[in-house]
Structures are given as structure tokens and as C-alpha cells.
Design a protein around this motif. Structure first.
Motif, PDB file in Angstrom:
ATOM      1  N   PRO A 190       0.854  -1.210  -0.200  1.00  0.00           N
ATOM      2  CA  PRO A 190       0.009  -0.241  -0.074  1.00  0.00           C
ATOM      3  C   PRO A 190       0.958   0.974  -0.085  1.00  0.00           C
ATOM      4  O   PRO A 190       2.202   1.220   0.185  1.00  0.00           O
ATOM      5  N   PRO A 191       0.162   2.440  -0.190  1.00  0.00           N
ATOM      6  CA  PRO A 191       1.067   3.609  -0.270  1.00  0.00           C
ATOM      7  C   PRO A 191       1.569   4.072   1.148  1.00  0.00           C
ATOM      8  O   PRO A 191       0.869   3.537   2.316  1.00  0.00           O
ATOM      9  N   LEU A 192       2.465   4.617   1.248  1.00  0.00           N
ATOM     10  CA  LEU A 192       3.286   4.943   2.364  1.00  0.00           C
ATOM     11  C   LEU A 192       2.616   6.055   3.251  1.00  0.00           C
ATOM     12  O   LEU A 192       1.907   7.033   2.579  1.00  0.00           O
ATOM     13  N   ASP A 193       2.225   5.851   4.468  1.00  0.00           N
ATOM     14  CA  ASP A 193       1.357   6.937   5.383  1.00  0.00           C
ATOM     15  C   ASP A 193       2.525   7.991   5.592  1.00  0.00           C
ATOM     16  O   ASP A 193       3.038   8.089   6.820  1.00  0.00           O
ATOM     17  N   VAL A 194       2.543   8.855   4.702  1.00  0.00           N
ATOM     18  CA  VAL A 194       3.540  10.132   4.840  1.00  0.00           C
ATOM     19  C   VAL A 194       3.200  11.021   6.207  1.00  0.00           C
ATOM     20  O   VAL A 194       4.078  11.096   7.152  1.00  0.00           O
ATOM     21  N   THR A 195       1.930  11.319   6.272  1.00  0.00           N
ATOM     22  CA  THR A 195       1.311  12.124   7.396  1.00  0.00           C
ATOM     23  C   THR A 195       1.646  11.353   8.453  1.00  0.00           C
ATOM     24  O   THR A 195       2.161  11.890   9.800  1.00  0.00           O
ATOM     25  N   GLY A 196       1.330  10.020   8.738  1.00  0.00           N
ATOM     26  CA  GLY A 196       1.428   9.356  10.070  1.00  0.00           C
ATOM     27  C   GLY A 196       3.161   8.984  10.241  1.00  0.00           C
ATOM     28  O   GLY A 196       3.458   9.205  11.538  1.00  0.00           O
ATOM     29  N   PHE A 197       3.776   8.940   9.444  1.00  0.00           N
ATOM     30  CA  PHE A 197       5.235   8.890   9.497  1.00  0.00           C
ATOM     31  C   PHE A 197       5.775  10.249  10.361  1.00  0.00           C
ATOM     32  O   PHE A 197       6.549  10.211  10.984  1.00  0.00           O
ATOM     33  N   LEU A 198       5.346  11.373   9.673  1.00  0.00           N
ATOM     34  CA  LEU A 198       5.697  12.654  10.190  1.00  0.00           C
ATOM     35  C   LEU A 198       5.224  12.780  11.586  1.00  0.00           C
ATOM     36  O   LEU A 198       5.826  13.427  12.607  1.00  0.00           O
ATOM     37  N   LEU A 199       3.934  12.368  12.032  1.00  0.00           N
ATOM     38  CA  LEU A 199       3.249  12.499  13.375  1.00  0.00           C
ATOM     39  C   LEU A 199       4.179  11.713  14.424  1.00  0.00           C
ATOM     40  O   LEU A 199       4.420  12.235  15.409  1.00  0.00           O
ATOM     41  N   THR A 200       4.461  10.270  13.858  1.00  0.00           N
ATOM     42  CA  THR A 200       4.949   9.607  14.638  1.00  0.00           C
ATOM     43  C   THR A 200       6.404   9.807  14.910  1.00  0.00           C
ATOM     44  O   THR A 200       7.110   9.969  16.135  1.00  0.00           O
ATOM     45  N   PRO A 246      -6.526   4.104   5.727  1.00  0.00           N
ATOM     46  CA  PRO A 246      -6.650   2.571   5.682  1.00  0.00           C
ATOM     47  C   PRO A 246      -5.260   1.864   5.812  1.00  0.00           C
ATOM     48  O   PRO A 246      -5.275   0.649   6.123  1.00  0.00           O
ATOM     49  N   TYR A 247      -4.236   2.660   5.531  1.00  0.00           N
ATOM     50  CA  TYR A 247      -2.859   1.882   5.958  1.00  0.00           C
ATOM     51  C   TYR A 247      -1.909   2.931   6.610  1.00  0.00           C
ATOM     52  O   TYR A 247      -1.036   3.461   6.163  1.00  0.00           O
ATOM     53  N   PRO A 248      -2.398   2.954   7.867  1.00  0.00           N
ATOM     54  CA  PRO A 248      -1.348   3.785   8.833  1.00  0.00           C
ATOM     55  C   PRO A 248      -0.229   3.178   9.103  1.00  0.00           C
ATOM     56  O   PRO A 248       0.308   2.043   8.685  1.00  0.00           O
ATOM     57  N   VAL A 249       1.022   4.069   9.213  1.00  0.00           N
ATOM     58  CA  VAL A 249       2.343   3.600   9.396  1.00  0.00           C
ATOM     59  C   VAL A 249       2.684   2.746  10.537  1.00  0.00           C
ATOM     60  O   VAL A 249       3.307   1.785  10.380  1.00  0.00           O
ATOM     61  N   LEU A 250       1.903   2.917  11.584  1.00  0.00           N
ATOM     62  CA  LEU A 250       1.766   1.742  12.862  1.00  0.00           C
ATOM     63  C   LEU A 250       0.295   1.346  12.832  1.00  0.00           C
ATOM     64  O   LEU A 250      -0.680   2.307  13.119  1.00  0.00           O
ATOM     65  N   HIS A 251       0.111   0.254  12.878  1.00  0.00           N
ATOM     66  CA  HIS A 251      -1.074  -0.388  12.964  1.00  0.00           C
ATOM     67  C   HIS A 251      -1.615  -0.603  14.276  1.00  0.00           C
ATOM     68  O   HIS A 251      -1.476  -1.606  15.003  1.00  0.00           O
ATOM     69  N   LEU A 252      -2.106   0.370  15.008  1.00  0.00           N
ATOM     70  CA  LEU A 252      -2.657   0.414  16.278  1.00  0.00           C
ATOM     71  C   LEU A 252      -3.806  -0.758  16.611  1.00  0.00           C
ATOM     72  O   LEU A 252      -3.997  -1.165  17.749  1.00  0.00           O
ATOM     73  N   ASN A 253      -4.449  -1.052  15.527  1.00  0.00           N
ATOM     74  CA  ASN A 253      -5.642  -1.866  15.826  1.00  0.00           C
ATOM     75  C   ASN A 253      -5.018  -3.362  15.993  1.00  0.00           C
ATOM     76  O   ASN A 253      -5.675  -4.302  16.708  1.00  0.00           O
ATOM     77  N   LEU A 254      -3.738  -3.525  15.785  1.00  0.00           N
ATOM     78  CA  LEU A 254      -3.037  -4.757  16.318  1.00  0.00           C
ATOM     79  C   LEU A 254      -3.003  -4.994  17.791  1.00  0.00           C
ATOM     80  O   LEU A 254      -2.887  -6.012  18.408  1.00  0.00           O
ATOM     81  N   LEU A 255      -3.288  -3.985  18.442  1.00  0.00           N
ATOM     82  CA  LEU A 255      -3.168  -4.120  20.018  1.00  0.00           C
ATOM     83  C   LEU A 255      -4.595  -4.576  20.396  1.00  0.00           C
ATOM     84  O   LEU A 255      -4.836  -5.097  21.534  1.00  0.00           O
ATOM     85  N   LYS A 256      -5.436  -4.853  19.685  1.00  0.00           N
ATOM     86  CA  LYS A 256      -6.714  -5.493  19.667  1.00  0.00           C
ATOM     87  C   LYS A 256      -6.397  -6.957  19.808  1.00  0.00           C
ATOM     88  O   LYS A 256      -7.497  -7.736  20.469  1.00  0.00           O
ATOM     89  N   THR A 388       6.056  -6.287  13.499  1.00  0.00           N
ATOM     90  CA  THR A 388       7.274  -6.266  13.929  1.00  0.00           C
ATOM     91  C   THR A 388       7.791  -4.485  14.239  1.00  0.00           C
ATOM     92  O   THR A 388       8.348  -4.134  14.856  1.00  0.00           O
ATOM     93  N   SER A 389       6.997  -3.640  13.031  1.00  0.00           N
ATOM     94  CA  SER A 389       7.302  -2.323  13.165  1.00  0.00           C
ATOM     95  C   SER A 389       6.702  -1.616  14.365  1.00  0.00           C
ATOM     96  O   SER A 389       7.535  -1.004  15.199  1.00  0.00           O
ATOM     97  N   LEU A 390       5.527  -1.924  14.854  1.00  0.00           N
ATOM     98  CA  LEU A 390       4.952  -1.413  15.977  1.00  0.00           C
ATOM     99  C   LEU A 390       5.441  -1.698  17.422  1.00  0.00           C
ATOM    100  O   LEU A 390       5.853  -1.187  18.195  1.00  0.00           O
ATOM    101  N   SER A 391       5.982  -3.221  17.484  1.00  0.00           N
ATOM    102  CA  SER A 391       6.439  -3.661  18.501  1.00  0.00           C
ATOM    103  C   SER A 391       8.061  -3.130  18.722  1.00  0.00           C
ATOM    104  O   SER A 391       8.152  -2.683  19.702  1.00  0.00           O
ATOM    105  N   SER A 392       8.669  -3.162  17.591  1.00  0.00           N
ATOM    106  CA  SER A 392      10.050  -2.567  17.882  1.00  0.00           C
ATOM    107  C   SER A 392      10.208  -1.216  18.293  1.00  0.00           C
ATOM    108  O   SER A 392      11.011  -0.645  19.110  1.00  0.00           O
ATOM    109  N   ALA A 393       9.196  -0.225  17.584  1.00  0.00           N
ATOM    110  CA  ALA A 393       9.209   0.869  17.715  1.00  0.00           C
ATOM    111  C   ALA A 393       8.930   1.413  19.416  1.00  0.00           C
ATOM    112  O   ALA A 393       9.623   2.103  20.100  1.00  0.00           O
ATOM    113  N   LEU A 394       7.817   0.595  19.733  1.00  0.00           N
ATOM    114  CA  LEU A 394       7.667   0.846  21.233  1.00  0.00           C
ATOM    115  C   LEU A 394       8.628   0.300  22.288  1.00  0.00           C
ATOM    116  O   LEU A 394       8.956   0.824  23.337  1.00  0.00           O
TER     117      LEU A 394
END
Length: 478
Positions: A190-200, A246-256, A388-394
């Protein structure tokens, strides 16, 4: 996969290089501070700048690996890490050293998570625990040789030479990865979430910069507080942004996912205490106790020996206990050994210090092996890069908080004593404070199901359960 048995060893090259580098630097911090003309506590920025860079770039590591190929990104990341190492060796100021560490972090952000992603996508789930343990065993050789080697080089040559260790290791890793690592990629990235990347990126960077720069030096307290405030607001905005994208840089829904959520939240608390150790312990031994860099490194390396030993036993222990029981009990045991560091004094026999560090390393290693496995028990292959991205970042955020929190307590203790300089007595409260935070993780792990991750652990509670139990595929019984 023809070369799947070689993958853990090849990917471990990156972990070996990263872990050797971090332990060598920790041992050499007082001498680096002296040469750069700064306070040793100020060098917490050198550790946290690396972690800041990891937290910024790790969120896109899965995306770039899917887009351009895991092998391409893995080898390029090793090259960036080597460039950062050379920049560290050439640094002549605190600012230059911090910037060079940031460049190293950019390489590490892609290097280790992408390597782990290749491994997780290439081995059967029943072999994940063993593969992760195999991956970590060569990597743990770095922390074993790093402290005494760093101490020896710093004491008898110059601290700048410690960064040249990475160059031959990195060249070997690039060659082996080019030959044997598959260039795994996704066709429908999917396309890169540039806004999400900048915010995080802004959020993690300013939040951790604010925590790390607080204290009696570096930048004014008002600016540190402003960094924390802006960083927090940026991350809050990201939470709302992620819900609409639809394609955030960090998928917080995985925390469900229960096992992933508990692994991330509980693991973050536990890592706060562990993250403070590489910063606090060498400083206490050298600044507080007056040991030389070589003598300090000859004590602290033993924790990695314990970690290496435990990796060979992790699978068998999990088969007997299961993830839930082990993580709960081990959280309190591991926190107890972190707290034990705070009772060391200049009169404590070195053999006793080494025994405590050895056993503590065993229990921390067992905890991390279990956490790294249970976190992916219910994650599909398609979601693996996001997880792996979300876990490693946190993870990097929690480690950075550990360094900053430990340094803050040391400075606070010194301020209460009225001492202009850090003394040995100031380190005890810091170890005890971070140990309490680590112990809190045990209560988070208590929310796991008794059968969580049973397919990975092979725990007999699932083997003996009748077919009518409704476990389905034998994962965690969600």
C-alpha cells in the motif's frame, strides 16, 4: 527454503554488531565524556539519540522491506550503520557524537527489524521459539566480548577505536546476506502513510528528547517540558489519524490482539528497568566506585554469559510452564535482580557482583525470549511486518525512557544529598525505581490466557486437553 537454517545466523550478524556497539559504548561512556569535555550523565543523550532514531524509522521498516525487498533494505541498513560508526569515531563534540549516533540508529532501525521479519516469514510457527533463540545466541556474543573489549581499547588505546569494530563485521554481514537472504517483498504494497510517519517521527523524537534532556545540564527545563508536550500532542494526533487512514504507518488495531497487546504493554514496562542497566551500571562502577574501564567491563560482561546460557534452555522451560505462568513469575524475579544492583557498594566483592549479574542475565534473557515469541502467536504472515514495526518502535521508546528515568533519579538523589558531583550512593535509588516499574509488568501478564501461545511453547496443558476443548488451531484460545 533451502538456506532457512542459515538465516538465523546471518541475521544475527546485525544483532551482533548492534549489541557489541551498544555494550562497548556503555563501558566507555565516562572516558568519552572526559574527552568531549562534558558530564558523564549528559551522555544519556548519546544513548537516547540512537533510540530516538530507531523509534522514528522503525515504523516504516516493514513498509520499505515489503516495497523494495528485505535483502535490499537489510544490506543497505548495515551500510548506514557502518557509516554512523565511522562518524562516531570522528566526533569531537557532544553534539557531533549525538548526531553520529542518530545516523547509526537510522541503520539499526532497518537492520534488526527487517532481519527479524525475514526470519518470522521463513520458518514454521512451531519453530519460531527455537529460531528466535538461535538468532539471539550469536548476537549475545557481542555483549559478552563488548564490555571487556571496550574497556581494554579505551584504557590502553583510545575510545575512538571501539567504533572500528563494526566495519569488518558489517562487511561480512553484507556479503552473507547478499548470497543467502531471500529478497522477500509484497506485490501489493500500500502507499506510505507520510502524514503518519511525520506525526510519529516528531512525536517520538520530541517526547524522548524532552525526557532525555531534562536535568541539571544540556538545555533549559522549559524547552525539555515543551518537547514532551509537543511530542505527546503529536502522538495523540496520530491516534486519531490512524483511525481514519486505511494503511497507517503504525497499525494500532493490532493492539486488539490479546497476546500482542500484552506482549507490547507488559514488555514495555519490563524494558524500562532493563534499559537503564547499560547506562547506570558502568557509570556506577567507574564514576561511583572508581573502577577502570577494563575492570568495569570485566564485571558487566557476565550478564550476557547468563543470557546466552538461558537461550539454550528457553524452549524446554516454556514447554513445562507455558507463557503466562513464566512471564508473571519471571517479571518479579527479573525486577528483583535489577533492584539488587542498587545494593552494590565499593566494598562488595567482585565475585558476588558477578554472580548477581550472571543470574539476573539468565532471567532477563528468558523473559525476552518469551515476549518475542508470544507477541506473534496470533499474528498472520501478512500482518507480520506491521507487528514487528509497532513492537520494535515501542521497545525503543521504553528503553529510552529507562535511560532517561534512571538518569533523572540519579540526579535527583545527588541533588537531595547536596553533592555537586555524582557519588556511589546516588545510584541505588535509581536501580530501585526502575525495578519497581519492571515489576509492574507482572500484573499485565496476568491477563493472558493460560493457553496463550501454546502452539509455540508446546505446553502440555494443551497437549493433554481433549479435542472438544474448542482450542481450534491451538494458538491462544481467543
Amino acid at each position: 527454503m533451502r538456506h532457512s537454517r542459515l538465516l538465523p545466523l546471518i541475521i544475527a550478524t546485525a544483532l551482533f554488531m548492534e549489541n557489541t556497539d551498544s555494550t562497548v559504548i556503555s563501558t566507555s561512556l565516562p572516558m568519552i565524556a572526559q574527552d568531549l569535555g562534558t558530564d558523564p550523565i549528559a551522555l544519556k543523550l548519546a544513548l537516547t539519540s540512537y533510540l530516538v532514531s530507531l523509534a522514528i524509522f522503525i515504523p516504516i521498516s516493514g513498509w520499505v522491506a515489503d516495497k523494495y525487498g528485505a535483502r535490499t533494505i537489510f544490506t543497505a541498513a548495515i551500510g548506514v550503520f557502518m557509516a554512523g560508526s565511522l562518524a562516531c569515531a570522528a566526533a569531537n563534540s557532544l553534539e557531533g557524537f549525538v548526531l553520529a549516533r542518530f545516523v547509526q540508529g537510522a541503520g539499526g532501525a532497518m537492520m534488526v527489524p527487517v532481519g527479524r521479519l525475514v526470519l518470522l516469514r521463513s520458518v514454521p510457527r512451531s519453530e519460531v521459539v527455537q529460531a528466535l533463540a538461535t538468532l539471539t545466541i550469536p548476537a549475545l556474543v557481542g555483549p559478552i566480548v563488548g564490555p571487556p573489549l571496550g574497556g581494554f581499547i579505551t584504557e590502553y588505546f583510545h575510545w575512538r577505536w571501539i567504533f572500528f569494530i563494526n566495519i569488518p563485521i558489517g562487511i561480512l554481514g553484507i556479503i552473507m546476506a547478499t548470497i543467502f537472504v531471500p529478497n522477500v517483498r509484497e506485490d501489493d504494497t500500500p502507499p506510505l502513510d507520510v502524514t503518519g510517519f511525520l506525526l510519529t517521527g516528531v512525536g517520538f523524537a520530541l517526547l524522548m528528547l524532552g525526557f532525555a534532556s531534562g536535568g541539571r545540564h544540556l538545555i533549559p527545563a522549559e524547552i525539555s517540558a515543551g518537547c514532551v508536550a509537543i511530542g505527546t500532542v503529536s502522538l495523540v494526533f496520530y491516534v486519531f489519524h490512524a483511525r481514519r487512514t486505511p494503511y497507517p504507518v503504525l497499525h494500532l488495531n493490532l493492539l486488539k490482539v490479546p497476546t500482542f497487546r500484552v506482549s507490547v504493554l507488559g514488555g514495555s514496562l519490563f524494558r524500562i528497568g532493563v534499559g537503564a542497566i547499560p547506562f547506570l551500571l558502568p557509570l556506577m562502577l567507574q564514576v561511583g566506585f572508581g573502577l577502570s574501564p577494563l575492570a568495569s567491563g570485566s564485571l558487566t560482561f557476565i550478564a550476557a554469559v547468563g543470557a546466552l546460557f538461558m537461550k539454550t534452555m528457553a524452549k524446554r522451560i516454556l514447554e513445562r510452564t507455558g507463557f503466562r505462568r513464566l512471564l508473571i513469575v519471571n517479571a518479579f524475579i527479573g525486577a528483583g535482580f535489577i533492584a539488587a544492583n542498587g545494593f552494590f557498594s565499593p566494598e562488595t566483592p567482585h565475585w558476588l557482583i558477578m554472580i548477581i549479574l550472571l543470574v539476573g542475565g539468565c532471567f532477563r534473557s528468558l523473559q525476552f525470549t518469551s515476549l518475542n515469541a508470544i507477541g506473534y502467536a496470533e499474528i498472520s504472515n501478512r500482518e507480520m511486518s506491521y507487528a514487528t514495526s509497532l513492537s520494535s518502535a515501542l521497545q525503543q521508546v521504553s528503553l529510552s525512557i529507562g535511560v532517561a528515568f534512571g538518569a533523572f533519579v540519579v540526579e535527583a538523589a545527588a541533588g537531595l544529598d547536596g553533592n555537586p558531583d555524582i557519588t556511589a550512593a546516588d545510584f541505588g535509588p535509581a536501580f530501585w525505581a526502575v525495578a519497581i516499574v519492571s515489576a509492574l509488568s507482572g500484573f499485565v501478564f496476568a491477563s493472558l490466557s493460560p493457553t496463550a501461545g501454546a502452539e509455540m511453547s508446546g505446553h502440555r496443558i494443551v497437549k493433554d486437553r481433549p479435542p472438544s476443548s474448542g482450542l481450534g488451531d491451538g494458538m491462544s484460545g481467543r
